[in-house]
Every structure is written in structure tokens, then in C-alpha cells.
Design an enzyme around this catalytic site. Structure first.
Site, short mmCIF file in Angstrom:
data_model
loop_
_atom_site.label_atom_id
_atom_site.label_comp_id
_atom_site.label_asym_id
_atom_site.label_seq_id
_atom_site.Cartn_x
_atom_site.Cartn_y
_atom_site.Cartn_z
N LYS A 183 0.85 -1.19 0.00
CA LYS A 183 0.00 0.00 0.00
C LYS A 183 0.89 1.24 0.00
O LYS A 183 1.77 1.36 0.85
CB LYS A 183 -0.81 -0.03 1.30
CG LYS A 183 -2.23 0.40 1.20
CD LYS A 183 -2.89 0.21 2.56
CE LYS A 183 -4.36 0.40 2.48
NZ LYS A 183 -5.04 0.15 3.71
N ARG A 185 0.56 5.50 -0.10
CA ARG A 185 -0.30 6.68 -0.16
C ARG A 185 0.30 7.66 -1.17
O ARG A 185 1.44 8.10 -1.02
CB ARG A 185 -0.44 7.32 1.23
CG ARG A 185 -1.27 8.58 1.21
CD ARG A 185 -1.87 8.95 2.55
NE ARG A 185 -2.90 8.03 3.01
CZ ARG A 185 -4.15 7.99 2.56
NH1 ARG A 185 -4.54 8.81 1.59
NH2 ARG A 185 -5.01 7.14 3.05
N SER A 213 -14.52 -6.75 7.18
CA SER A 213 -15.41 -6.07 8.10
C SER A 213 -16.19 -4.98 7.36
O SER A 213 -17.31 -5.19 6.89
CB SER A 213 -14.58 -5.51 9.26
OG SER A 213 -15.38 -4.74 10.10
N GLY A 216 -13.56 -2.15 3.15
CA GLY A 216 -12.71 -1.11 2.58
C GLY A 216 -11.43 -1.67 1.96
O GLY A 216 -11.05 -1.28 0.84
C1 R5P Z 1 -6.26 -6.07 8.85
O1 R5P Z 1 -5.21 -6.16 9.48
C2 R5P Z 1 -7.09 -7.27 8.59
O2 R5P Z 1 -6.28 -8.36 8.17
C3 R5P Z 1 -8.15 -7.03 7.54
O3 R5P Z 1 -7.52 -6.66 6.33
C4 R5P Z 1 -9.08 -5.93 7.97
O4 R5P Z 1 -9.59 -6.20 9.25
C5 R5P Z 1 -10.22 -5.79 6.97
O5 R5P Z 1 -11.07 -4.79 7.42
P1 R5P Z 1 -12.04 -4.01 6.45
O6 R5P Z 1 -12.91 -5.03 5.75
O7 R5P Z 1 -12.80 -3.12 7.37
O8 R5P Z 1 -11.19 -3.25 5.48
#
Ligand code: R5P
Length: 280
Positions: A183, A185, A213, A216
Site C-alpha cells: 500500500k 499513499r 469487516s 474497505g
Molecule cells: C487487517 O489487518 C485485517 O487483516 C483485515 O484486512 C481488515 O480487518 C479488513 O477490514 P475491512 O474489511 O474493514 O477493510
């Protein structure tokens, strides 16, 4: 051996019982009008090795887990193995600011109370296992992902370096390409997610993560991989925590699937075989 499935893990417990060739233990579960849980074990557990499976998401399932453990503890059992397919709160594994709860520790200490052993699957941070004073182990869903994606993808990607081991294991089993995304920025509005070494041009790829979750992470990764020429982007996670609007955000994904550690309509992949291997 007896297998008890809490209401949040009935599907997985049923699969496990089937793989092990035993019947699920008969139980009763209901909620009172105020939402409080009622549990009852309808069979004698005396002298038995008991496996309890109950995921810890959302929070109400944690209370239910404690009730099952309490009921089991009233029998003169041989041992209790508690399986929390999704071990919640592992992201708060230390106090980032003074005065904060170490949530992962709080959960570990209570879950192990009546247990002789605890098993988790793809826990967010393996160091959380150090909070247990009883034997605790973490299983990987990588082989389950490999079974599901066999013949469907050319590459398996992790959205970050932290999840690289999970994705790499799956790609090793399939004998396909692997990479993780980096990633960067670019400015306040733009973030680039580019595979470290691999070109995805013309490839069918699967992004494999521990948690989806808000969606994003996967939404951004999918958009970027398609811009880089991927012909198909599928997303899979071990734990589908799925916030309410998540699937609207993932419209670009050709498929979104999860395992049955947190049961939902997206739970197309079972980790029952991975758990059964422990008892085989
Ligand atoms: C981050 O460290 C986790 O491995 C997942 O990438 C993260 O929890 C995903 O979250 P979201 O679906 O809110 O981007």
C-alpha cells in the site's frame, strides 16, 4: 467424544460431527423476551471428552459460550476443548493508550476458565495465544481456501504483508502464483495497492484475508487489481464480520466468500476438515 454446537456455530459443528462420524449432542437453546440466552444439554456428558464450538461474534455469542461452559462444567467430564472459530477482540491485543482494556487477554482468561484446551482459527494475531495459561492453538484456513479455489484462479494474493503466510500456504497447495499487496499513499485521496512482485495482467486472482469487516480493504484492492489488468478478482476471508453495507462496496468483486467460522450466506467454505484433523 461429544460435540456441542452453540447457536452461532451450529453449521460448523454439524459439519464437524459429520466428518468425525458422530452425532451432534442434543441441546436446547432459546432467548428470553429480553434477549437473554437459555441453554440446556439434554444428554449425559459423564466421562466424555467434550468439544464445544461457539464463535465469539457478535458479543451476545460470548455470553452464550460462557453459559454452555457452565452447563458442561456441571457434568463429571473427562475434558473440555473449547473451539472459538472466530476469536474476537484479537485486534485489541495490547493497551495502545494508557487505561485501555487488553480485550484479547480479558477474553482469553475467561474462555479458558473451564476449558482444558482452546482452539482458534486464523486468529488475527498469534501472540494473543500467549494470554492463555492452558494449551491453546490456532488452525489455518489456508487448505480450505485451496480446496475452494482449485481450478478457479491463477494467483492467490494477500492484501497485506501480515496475511502473506495464509495466502502463500493456499497458493503452495494449489501450485499457483502468490504475492502480497503493498500500500502506498500517493496523496490525501489516493492510495495504491500493488502486488510486490507479480503482474496480474490477464490473470484470475483471489484475495485472501483473515477478516472482511467494512470491506474497505477488499474494495480498494479489487479496484486496483482490475486497473492493473486482472480479469477476475474474487475475495475470500476466514471471518466474515460483514458490516451492513459491505456488499454494496464490493460490487466490483466477482465473488465474495467466507468460511463458516462466522456463519452467513457467504459461508461457502467449511473449516470442519481442518478441525477434524486435530481429532483424527
Ligand atoms: C487487517 O489487518 C485485517 O487483516 C483485515 O484486512 C481488515 O480487518 C479488513 O477490514 P475491512 O474489511 O474493514 O477493510
Amino acid at each position: 467424544m461429544k460435540i456441542i454446537g452453540g447457536s452461532a456455530s451450529r453449521m460448523l459443528a454439524g459439519e464437524l460431527a459429520q466428518v468425525l462420524g458422530i452425532e451432534l449432542t442434543k441441546t436446547e437453546f432459546r432467548r428470553f423476551p429480553d434477549g437473554e440466552a437459555y441453554v440446556r444439554i439434554s444428554e449425559d456428558l459423564t466421562g466424555e471428552k467434550v468439544i464445544l464450538i461457539q464463535t465469539t461474534h457478535p458479543d451476545e455469542n460470548i455470553v452464550e459460550l460462557f453459559l454452555w461452559q457452565d452447563a458442561i462444567n456441571d457434568f463429571e467430564i473427562d475434558s473440555l476443548i473449547t473451539i472459538t472459530p472466530y476469536f474476537g477482540y484479537a485486534r485489541q491485543d495490547k493497551a495502545f493508550e494508557s487505561g485501555e482494556a487488553i480485550s484479547a487477554r480479558a477474553l482469553a482468561e475467561r474462555i479458558e476458565l473451564f476449558s482444558d484446551e482452546v482452539i482458534t482459527i486464523d486468529i488475527h494475531n498469534k501472540q494473543v495465544l500467549d494470554y492463555f495459561n492452558k494449551p491453546a492453538s490456532d488452525l489455518s484456513a489456508s487448505s480450505a481456501f485451496a480446496r475452494y479455489f482449485s481450478g478457479k484462479v491463477d494467483a492467490i494474493l494477500s492484501p497485506d504483508k501480515g496475511g502473506a503466510e495464509r495466502a502463500q500456504k493456499a497458493s503452495d497447495i494449489l501450485g499457483c502464483d502468490f504475492d502480497f499487496l503493498e500500500k502506498t499513499r500517493i496523496d490525501a485521496e489516493t492510495v495504491e495497492m500493488i502486488p510486490k512482485n507479480l503482474s496480474v495482467e490477464g490473470k484470475r486472482v483471489a484475495i485472501v484475508d483473515d477478516i472482511i469487516s467494512t470491506g474497505g480493504t477488499i474494495a480498494l484492492a479489487t479496484k486496483q487489481l482490475k486497473e492493473q489488468g486482472a480479469v477476475e478478482v474474487r475475495a475470500a476471508c476466514t471471518h466474515g464480520l460483514f458490516a451492513p453495507s459491505v456488499f454494496d462496496k464490493l460490487y466490483d468483486c466477482d465473488e465474495v466468500v467466507a468460511t463458516d467460522t462466522v456463519e452467513s450466506d457467504a459461508s461457502k467454505i467449511s473449516v470442519a476438515e481442518e478441525i477434524a484433523d486435530v481429532f483424527g
